[in-house]
Design a protein around this motif. Structure first.
Motif, PDB file in Angstrom:
ATOM      1  N   LYS A   1      63.959  84.941  47.394  1.00 33.35           N
ATOM      2  CA  LYS A   1      64.478  86.201  47.187  1.00 33.35           C
ATOM      3  C   LYS A   1      63.427  87.068  48.759  1.00 33.35           C
ATOM      4  O   LYS A   1      62.091  86.486  48.884  1.00 33.35           O
ATOM      5  CB  LYS A   1      63.905  86.724  46.377  1.00 33.35           C
ATOM      6  CG  LYS A   1      64.719  86.680  45.170  1.00 33.35           C
ATOM      7  CD  LYS A   1      64.855  87.460  43.410  1.00 33.35           C
ATOM      8  CE  LYS A   1      66.102  86.482  42.480  1.00 33.35           C
ATOM      9  NZ  LYS A   1      66.048  87.475  41.998  1.00 33.35           N
ATOM     10  N   PRO A   2      63.091  88.019  48.614  1.00 33.05           N
ATOM     11  CA  PRO A   2      62.766  88.760  50.223  1.00 33.05           C
ATOM     12  C   PRO A   2      60.858  88.367  49.641  1.00 33.05           C
ATOM     13  O   PRO A   2      60.695  87.755  51.155  1.00 33.05           O
ATOM     14  CB  PRO A   2      62.819  90.110  50.086  1.00 33.05           C
ATOM     15  CG  PRO A   2      64.082  90.017  49.182  1.00 33.05           C
ATOM     16  CD  PRO A   2      63.953  89.184  48.377  1.00 33.05           C
ATOM     17  N   ASP A   3      60.234  88.447  49.150  1.00 31.06           N
ATOM     18  CA  ASP A   3      58.898  88.340  48.847  1.00 31.06           C
ATOM     19  C   ASP A   3      58.231  86.811  49.242  1.00 31.06           C
ATOM     20  O   ASP A   3      57.755  86.673  49.587  1.00 31.06           O
ATOM     21  CB  ASP A   3      57.944  89.110  47.749  1.00 31.06           C
ATOM     22  CG  ASP A   3      59.217  88.722  46.402  1.00 31.06           C
ATOM     23  OD1 ASP A   3      60.290  87.501  46.128  1.00 31.06           O
ATOM     24  OD2 ASP A   3      58.771  87.949  45.248  1.00 31.06           O
TER      25      ASP A   3
ATOM     26  N   VAL B   1      60.378  84.695  50.785  1.00 30.74           N
ATOM     27  CA  VAL B   1      60.310  84.676  52.835  1.00 30.74           C
ATOM     28  C   VAL B   1      59.155  85.288  53.073  1.00 30.74           C
ATOM     29  O   VAL B   1      59.261  84.511  54.113  1.00 30.74           O
ATOM     30  CB  VAL B   1      61.440  84.967  52.823  1.00 30.74           C
ATOM     31  CG1 VAL B   1      61.553  85.266  54.767  1.00 30.74           C
ATOM     32  CG2 VAL B   1      62.973  84.443  52.425  1.00 30.74           C
ATOM     33  N   GLU B   2      58.593  86.127  53.278  1.00 24.60           N
ATOM     34  CA  GLU B   2      57.876  86.874  53.784  1.00 24.60           C
ATOM     35  C   GLU B   2      56.012  86.111  53.489  1.00 24.60           C
ATOM     36  O   GLU B   2      55.394  86.809  54.194  1.00 24.60           O
ATOM     37  CB  GLU B   2      58.180  88.476  52.579  1.00 24.60           C
ATOM     38  CG  GLU B   2      59.099  89.498  53.698  1.00 24.60           C
ATOM     39  CD  GLU B   2      58.779  90.717  53.109  1.00 24.60           C
ATOM     40  OE1 GLU B   2      57.793  90.988  51.814  1.00 24.60           O
ATOM     41  OE2 GLU B   2      59.889  91.858  53.362  1.00 24.60           O
ATOM     42  N   ARG B   3      56.635  85.890  52.290  1.00 23.86           N
ATOM     43  CA  ARG B   3      54.957  85.042  51.604  1.00 23.86           C
ATOM     44  C   ARG B   3      55.139  83.711  52.073  1.00 23.86           C
ATOM     45  O   ARG B   3      54.408  82.587  52.386  1.00 23.86           O
ATOM     46  CB  ARG B   3      54.637  84.650  50.612  1.00 23.86           C
ATOM     47  CG  ARG B   3      54.201  86.129  49.558  1.00 23.86           C
ATOM     48  CD  ARG B   3      54.411  86.492  48.152  1.00 23.86           C
ATOM     49  NE  ARG B   3      53.336  85.370  47.717  1.00 23.86           N
ATOM     50  CZ  ARG B   3      53.561  85.106  46.461  1.00 23.86           C
ATOM     51  NH1 ARG B   3      54.554  86.005  45.720  1.00 23.86           N
ATOM     52  NH2 ARG B   3      53.052  84.196  45.605  1.00 23.86           N
ATOM     53  N   ALA B   4      55.807  83.518  53.068  1.00 24.22           N
ATOM     54  CA  ALA B   4      56.070  81.830  54.076  1.00 24.22           C
ATOM     55  C   ALA B   4      56.162  80.477  52.337  1.00 24.22           C
ATOM     56  O   ALA B   4      55.670  79.589  52.323  1.00 24.22           O
ATOM     57  CB  ALA B   4      55.221  81.683  54.377  1.00 24.22           C
TER      58      ALA B   4
ATOM     59  N   TYR C   1      65.771  96.411  46.575  1.00 24.55           N
ATOM     60  CA  TYR C   1      64.442  94.776  46.831  1.00 24.55           C
ATOM     61  C   TYR C   1      65.429  93.594  47.728  1.00 24.55           C
ATOM     62  O   TYR C   1      64.846  92.939  48.424  1.00 24.55           O
ATOM     63  CB  TYR C   1      64.291  94.952  45.361  1.00 24.55           C
ATOM     64  CG  TYR C   1      63.679  93.595  45.133  1.00 24.55           C
ATOM     65  CD1 TYR C   1      62.011  92.944  46.574  1.00 24.55           C
ATOM     66  CD2 TYR C   1      64.120  92.372  44.785  1.00 24.55           C
ATOM     67  CE1 TYR C   1      61.959  91.306  46.320  1.00 24.55           C
ATOM     68  CE2 TYR C   1      63.441  90.743  45.420  1.00 24.55           C
ATOM     69  CZ  TYR C   1      62.358  91.010  46.216  1.00 24.55           C
ATOM     70  OH  TYR C   1      61.765  89.196  45.640  1.00 24.55           O
TER      71      TYR C   1
ATOM     72  N   GLN D   1      70.577  88.476  55.815  1.00 28.57           N
ATOM     73  CA  GLN D   1      70.349  89.477  55.416  1.00 28.57           C
ATOM     74  C   GLN D   1      71.103  89.991  54.863  1.00 28.57           C
ATOM     75  O   GLN D   1      72.671  89.855  55.194  1.00 28.57           O
ATOM     76  CB  GLN D   1      70.219  90.531  56.568  1.00 28.57           C
ATOM     77  CG  GLN D   1      69.817  91.390  55.927  1.00 28.57           C
ATOM     78  CD  GLN D   1      68.072  91.777  55.916  1.00 28.57           C
ATOM     79  OE1 GLN D   1      67.273  91.239  56.941  1.00 28.57           O
ATOM     80  NE2 GLN D   1      67.788  93.151  55.202  1.00 28.57           N
TER      81      GLN D   1
ATOM     82  N   SER E   1      65.824  94.092  51.209  1.00 26.51           N
ATOM     83  CA  SER E   1      64.688  94.649  52.186  1.00 26.51           C
ATOM     84  C   SER E   1      64.349  94.106  53.244  1.00 26.51           C
ATOM     85  O   SER E   1      63.643  94.262  54.118  1.00 26.51           O
ATOM     86  CB  SER E   1      63.329  94.960  51.156  1.00 26.51           C
ATOM     87  OG  SER E   1      62.883  94.082  50.263  1.00 26.51           O
ATOM     88  N   ALA E   2      64.420  92.331  53.068  1.00 25.18           N
ATOM     89  CA  ALA E   2      64.087  91.528  54.360  1.00 25.18           C
ATOM     90  C   ALA E   2      65.182  90.757  53.702  1.00 25.18           C
ATOM     91  O   ALA E   2      65.933  89.880  53.112  1.00 25.18           O
ATOM     92  CB  ALA E   2      62.748  91.055  53.889  1.00 25.18           C
TER      93      ALA E   2
END
Length: 70
Positions: free
Chosen positions: A9-11, A13-16, A64, A39, A67-68
């Motif tokens: 999920k987006p978080d 991915v964003e946190r690598a 959510y 996306q 979002s990313a």
């Protein structure tokens, strides 16, 4: 052979965390047969989570997941 859809999920991915998450599955003997970063569109998210439509968390969930990239 069983197949399972896994969504980072987006978080995540964003946190690598994509690599470490995939590594955990592989260490447990699961074979990755395909990967796709995308996306999620509003329409796709609403179809995927349709079972939750009308519940109080539905709209925040859609916001959510769209979002990313996932």
């Amino acid at each position: 052979m069983e197949r399972t859809l896994i969504i980072v999920k987006p978080d995540g991915v964003e946190r690598a965390l994509i690599g470490p998450i995939i590594t955990r599955f592989e260490q447990r003997g699961l074979k990755i047969i395909g990967l796709k970063m995308m996306q999620v569109s509003d329409e796709m998210a609403r179809r995927h989570y349709a079972v939750h439509e009308g519940k109080p968390f539905f709209e925040p969930l859609i916001k959510y997941i769209t979002s990313a990239p996932v």
